[in-house]
Design a protein around this motif. Structure first.
Motif, PDB file in Angstrom:
ATOM      1  N   UNK A  55      13.439   2.071  -6.591  1.00 31.86           N
ATOM      2  CA  UNK A  55      12.822   1.107  -7.517  1.00 31.86           C
ATOM      3  C   UNK A  55      12.845  -0.288  -6.911  1.00 31.86           C
ATOM      4  N   UNK A  56      13.968  -0.657  -6.301  1.00 35.58           N
ATOM      5  CA  UNK A  56      14.065  -1.967  -5.655  1.00 35.58           C
ATOM      6  C   UNK A  56      13.131  -2.044  -4.450  1.00 35.58           C
ATOM      7  N   UNK A  57      13.048  -0.953  -3.692  1.00 33.08           N
ATOM      8  CA  UNK A  57      12.132  -0.886  -2.542  1.00 33.08           C
ATOM      9  C   UNK A  57      10.697  -1.099  -2.998  1.00 33.08           C
ATOM     10  N   UNK A  58      10.296  -0.422  -4.059  1.00 31.07           N
ATOM     11  CA  UNK A  58       8.939  -0.585  -4.590  1.00 31.07           C
ATOM     12  C   UNK A  58       8.705  -2.028  -5.022  1.00 31.07           C
ATOM     13  N   UNK A  59       9.686  -2.613  -5.708  1.00 33.85           N
ATOM     14  CA  UNK A  59       9.560  -4.002  -6.164  1.00 33.85           C
ATOM     15  C   UNK A  59       9.322  -4.952  -4.994  1.00 33.85           C
ATOM     16  N   UNK A 101       1.043   2.406 -12.457  1.00 28.62           N
ATOM     17  CA  UNK A 101       2.218   3.226 -12.747  1.00 28.62           C
ATOM     18  C   UNK A 101       2.630   4.095 -11.556  1.00 28.62           C
ATOM     19  N   UNK A 102       2.321   3.625 -10.336  1.00 32.17           N
ATOM     20  CA  UNK A 102       2.708   4.407  -9.161  1.00 32.17           C
ATOM     21  C   UNK A 102       4.224   4.595  -9.136  1.00 32.17           C
ATOM     22  N   UNK A 103       4.702   5.824  -8.998  1.00 28.87           N
ATOM     23  CA  UNK A 103       6.148   6.069  -9.015  1.00 28.87           C
ATOM     24  C   UNK A 103       6.881   5.346  -7.883  1.00 28.87           C
ATOM     25  N   UNK A 104       8.176   5.175  -8.081  1.00 32.47           N
ATOM     26  CA  UNK A 104       9.024   4.608  -7.032  1.00 32.47           C
ATOM     27  C   UNK A 104       9.348   5.711  -6.040  1.00 32.47           C
ATOM     28  N   UNK A 105       8.668   5.676  -4.893  1.00 30.01           N
ATOM     29  CA  UNK A 105       8.796   6.719  -3.888  1.00 30.01           C
ATOM     30  C   UNK A 105       9.192   6.114  -2.547  1.00 30.01           C
ATOM     31  N   UNK A 122       1.755  12.153   0.981  1.00 30.71           N
ATOM     32  CA  UNK A 122       0.291  12.224   1.109  1.00 30.71           C
ATOM     33  C   UNK A 122      -0.318  12.883  -0.129  1.00 30.71           C
ATOM     34  N   UNK A 123       0.265  13.994  -0.552  1.00 33.82           N
ATOM     35  CA  UNK A 123      -0.273  14.714  -1.715  1.00 33.82           C
ATOM     36  C   UNK A 123      -0.170  13.863  -2.977  1.00 33.82           C
ATOM     37  N   UNK A 124       0.942  13.162  -3.147  1.00 33.25           N
ATOM     38  CA  UNK A 124       1.122  12.310  -4.332  1.00 33.25           C
ATOM     39  C   UNK A 124       0.116  11.157  -4.320  1.00 33.25           C
ATOM     40  N   UNK A 125      -0.012  10.508  -3.168  1.00 36.46           N
ATOM     41  CA  UNK A 125      -0.935   9.371  -3.060  1.00 36.46           C
ATOM     42  C   UNK A 125      -2.372   9.816  -3.309  1.00 36.46           C
ATOM     43  N   UNK A 126      -2.765  10.932  -2.708  1.00 35.70           N
ATOM     44  CA  UNK A 126      -4.131  11.424  -2.894  1.00 35.70           C
ATOM     45  C   UNK A 126      -4.400  11.783  -4.350  1.00 35.70           C
TER      46      UNK A 126
END
Length: 259
Positions: A55-59, A101-105, A122-126
């Motif tokens: 979550x912090x990385x995404x932020x 709402x992209x998940x914290x990945x 790749x599958x999640x992003x696509x």
């Protein structure tokens, strides 16, 4: 009569439903001295810590996107490419508009991520994002040079987006488009969108090269993606140049001169 304790399997199931270490059930389990329970608690805490780190990385990786949104931009695309250095195959660019709402990945520079993780991301992003891909083959690379071919692939990737972006975050380049652009050095380490694009471009190109490996099996394209590895160079010596080799690149250019 003392209250019957949960089995280890039941504890595992209960922990899968708990989201906070302040949960009364979690606090009660902390008092359970059984080794199996304490092991499960440690695994839960490690998983929770990893989730918080993501979550912090995404932020941190969305700072540039959020700044653009504060300035009034809505559809912000991250753009990256892969395949500038190989001796064979195309250069591939990807443009990615992430949903709010992209998940914290573990979305990061594709070079820092394992093959398995790249394919999963790749599958999640696509599935969740708006994605455009641009592919410029070796014949065009030879005609206009790799730098211009990279810009062309990036432009094609952006033009494939629907909706069209109103701002671009690009890894260390500018492209010929009348749209707000921010060029970031090592952008795939600074921007969630650019990092997502780097993953898409990498996986997409690697899969293309695996298909080429079936057609041209003597160069190990499935392992080297067209880069000049020992096996690839040995293939050039033994079997010559294929239709997907870049004739403006060395050592291919010198081999053509000799002939």
């Amino acid at each position: 009569m003392p209250e019957k304790k949960m089995t280890i399997a039941q504890v595992k199931e209960v922990l899968s439903q708990i989201n906070s270490e302040k949960d009364p059930i979690f606090l009660e389990l902390k008092k359970d001295s059984r080794k199996g329970v304490q092991t499960l608690l440690k695994k839960w805490e490690a998983k929770k810590e990893k989730a918080l780190q993501l979550i912090e990385h995404r932020h941190q990786m969305l700072l540039h996107e959020n700044q653009l949104k504060e300035e009034g931009y809505h559809f912000i695309a991250g753009i990256d490419e892969v395949g500038r250095g190989p001796l064979a195959g195309p250069v591939v660019a990807a443009a990615v508009i992430l949903p709010p709402d992209m998940p914290a990945l573990q979305i990061d520079d594709s070079k820092k991520i394992s093959l398995k993780m790249r394919n999963e991301l790749y599958e999640v992003i696509m599935e969740k994002a708006v994605v455009g891909i641009g592919v410029v083959d070796n014949t065009i690379i030879d005609e206009i040079n790799i730098y211009q071919a990279t810009r062309k692939a990036m432009k094609e990737a952006v033009e494939a987006l629907d909706p069209a972006p109103d701002a671009l975050l690009i890894d260390a380049m500018q492209i010929a488009m009348d749209v707000k652009q921010i060029s970031l050095i090592k952008g795939d380490a600074q921007s969630y969108s650019i990092a997502a694009a780097s993953i898409v471009a990498k996986v997409y190109r690697d899969r293309l090269m695996e298909k080429y490996a079936e057609k041209f099996p003597n160069y190990q394209f499935e392992n080297n993606a067209g880069y000049g590895t020992k096996a690839h160079l040995e293939g050039l010596e033994d079997y010559g140049i294929t239709p997907i080799h870049r004739r403006s690149f060395e050592p291919i250019k010198s081999k053509l001169k000799i002939k």
